[in-house]
Scaffold this active site. Structure first.
Site, PDB file in Angstrom:
ATOM      1  N   PRO A 284      32.369 -56.421   2.597  1.00  0.00           N
ATOM      2  CA  PRO A 284      32.164 -55.902   3.959  1.00  0.00           C
ATOM      3  C   PRO A 284      33.379 -56.140   4.853  1.00  0.00           C
ATOM      4  O   PRO A 284      34.063 -57.160   4.732  1.00  0.00           O
ATOM      5  CB  PRO A 284      30.993 -56.745   4.474  1.00  0.00           C
ATOM      6  CG  PRO A 284      31.161 -58.059   3.775  1.00  0.00           C
ATOM      7  CD  PRO A 284      31.736 -57.736   2.415  1.00  0.00           C
ATOM      8  N   CYS A 351      51.972 -39.295  24.068  1.00  0.00           N
ATOM      9  CA  CYS A 351      52.165 -37.851  24.244  1.00  0.00           C
ATOM     10  C   CYS A 351      51.499 -37.050  23.135  1.00  0.00           C
ATOM     11  O   CYS A 351      52.180 -36.465  22.275  1.00  0.00           O
ATOM     12  CB  CYS A 351      53.645 -37.552  24.360  1.00  0.00           C
ATOM     13  SG  CYS A 351      54.271 -38.313  25.850  1.00  0.00           S
TER      14      CYS A 351
END
Ligand code: LLP
Length: 418
Positions: A284, A351
């Site tokens: 996990p 951006c």
């Protein structure tokens, strides 16, 4: 009290007032909690034992968060590690995870990484192709070793999750098909310096529906029996999901339910048909660490373009990628509680149009300098970050059990980027 909730209008994470931390440290930063991390690990491990699983080994998936201090905490609790690179192997060992609790997954292990892992005598190579086995066997001969091999089986199932994080079907690069697993066992030349000790699966991540998990464990059991080898372990992988969105809370299987399902399928399809008692390995990541971390940002400014209200924050997709690449939902909570008044898009400075943590989210009116938290960011946060737009990687902080704050990774300086 909830681990992330308001108390007298102030947002509190793991009993720590976030605004006081944000006044002391420059945003953006990740804030982790030792208490939540330890609790999550122990719940997982206790549930495995309570379900009666044989000698369970929990190998924390390092890729979800390889921060040294966090891995040290898990190591002390007895965790092993699921690694996918030489770097993760070094980190796991440095943090105190013994080599005999480390499994090495991944389709692209290099010769150098394999030799390093052989020297360290790791618990197993979770092999993802026959060519990889050939290489491991060859390198193992060179170092006069016997490599411990676990085949990662591709069980050909279709879990319900985002297609980018689904791994258990034929079209995915992961795992080996049943026929290839069984055929390779007949080729003696592959096994001169290797020994099959386990069989594993990992069918995907952020699983909230366990139907495919059950089917995959059935396949794992059937093929493990077909090998006619007395395997030391069966590795059921990771993948258990968390509730990022409130609608997921009801859908989300409890750890105890998941363990019962694992135990039931192994009992019906494996243990009831043999005297063999291989131990059960888990890998996990998210379930242990997602909720043990938050990402704290500051508002830079507001920009209103006709109907679109952009709330511009100082954290970006380079710091936390999940919304940008999977369209993932994460809660956004202002550090000071107030009524929601504006519907906005919470965007970073990068951006790219996809540098957006949330679209059309209702939030209170926030001003430059106000702090905002992106929730459940402990897993696949910092570990997936980058220096895109030549931004330094952010600070990582840990709230220890005694409530002390510790810098567990300083922010990267410009000079370190060159
Ligand atoms: N074992 C193997 C072989 C894996 O590839 C993974 C995750 C895990 C265990 C741990 O899975 P978990 O329990 O954390 O679901 N970046 C994506 C997740 C990619 C998972 C990759 N492999 C995300 O942010 O959702």
């Amino acid at each position: 009290m909830n681990d992330l909730s308001y108390h007298k209008k102030k947002l509190v994470f793991s009993k720590t007032d976030i605004s006081s931390v944000a006044q002391k440290y420059k945003t953006p930063f990740f804030l982790y909690s030792e208490e939540i991390l330890s609790r999550n690990y122990s719940s997982f491990s206790d549930a495995a034992k309570n379900a009666g699983l044989n000698d369970p080994l929990i190998c924390f998936a390092m890729k979800s968060n390889p921060n040294r201090e966090l891995v040290k905490i898990l190591a002390k609790l007895g965790s092993g590690a699921d690694i996918v690179s030489g770097g993760e192997l070094k980190r796991a060992l440095e943090a105190g995870i013994p080599a005999d609790k480390i499994v090495f997954s991944g389709v692209g292990k290099t010769a150098e990484e394999i030799e390093f892992a052989l020297k360290k005598d790791i618990y197993s190579f979770n092999v993802e192709s026959i060519e990889e086995l050939e290489l491991i066997n060859k390198l193992s001969r060179k170092h006069k070793k016997t490599a411990r091999i676990c085949f990662r089986l591709n069980p050909v199932v279709k879990p319900k999750t985002h297609k980018f994080i689904s791994t258990g079907n034929k079209t995915h690069k992961f795992g080996i098909l049943e026929k290839d697993v069984l055929d390779s066992l007949k080729k003696k030349s592959l096994w001169t310096h290797s020994r099959l000790v386990g069989l594993s699966i990992h069918i995907g991540s952020q699983l909230l529906d366990l139907k495919a998990t059950g089917q995959a464990i059935k396949r794992l059991s059937e093929i493990a029996l077909m090998t006619n080898i007395s395997l030391e372990f069966l590795d059921v992988g990771g993948g258990l999901g968390v509730d990022y969105h409130p609608d997921e809370t009801k859908k989300m299987p409890q750890i105890s339910e998941y363990m019962k399902l694992v135990a039931k399928h192994l009992e019906v399809h494996f243990y009831s048909k043999t005297d063999l008692r291989p131990r059960v390995v888990f890998e996990p990541g998210r379930k242990i660490v997602a909720k043990a971390g938050i990402f704290v940002m500051s508002v830079l400014r507001n920009k209103v373009s006709e109907d679109n209200h952009f709330l511009i924050v100082d954290g970006g997709m380079n710091d936390f990628m999940r919304p940008a690449i999977y369209g993932a939902y994460h809660g956004l909570l202002p550090v000071r509680e107030a009524k929601n008044q504006v519907r906005c898009h919470v965007v970073g400075p990068i951006c790219e149009t996809t540098d957006c943590f949330a679209s059309d989210r209702d939030l209170p009116k926030l001003q430059a300098g106000d702090h905002l938290v992106l929730a459940d960011t402990g897993a696949y946060g910092y570990s997936m970050g980058s220096n895109y737009n030549l931004r330094g990687r952010p600070l990582e902080l840990l709230v220890k059990k005694n409530k002390e704050l510790k810098v567990v990774n300083r922010p990267q300086k410009y000079e370190e980027l060159l």
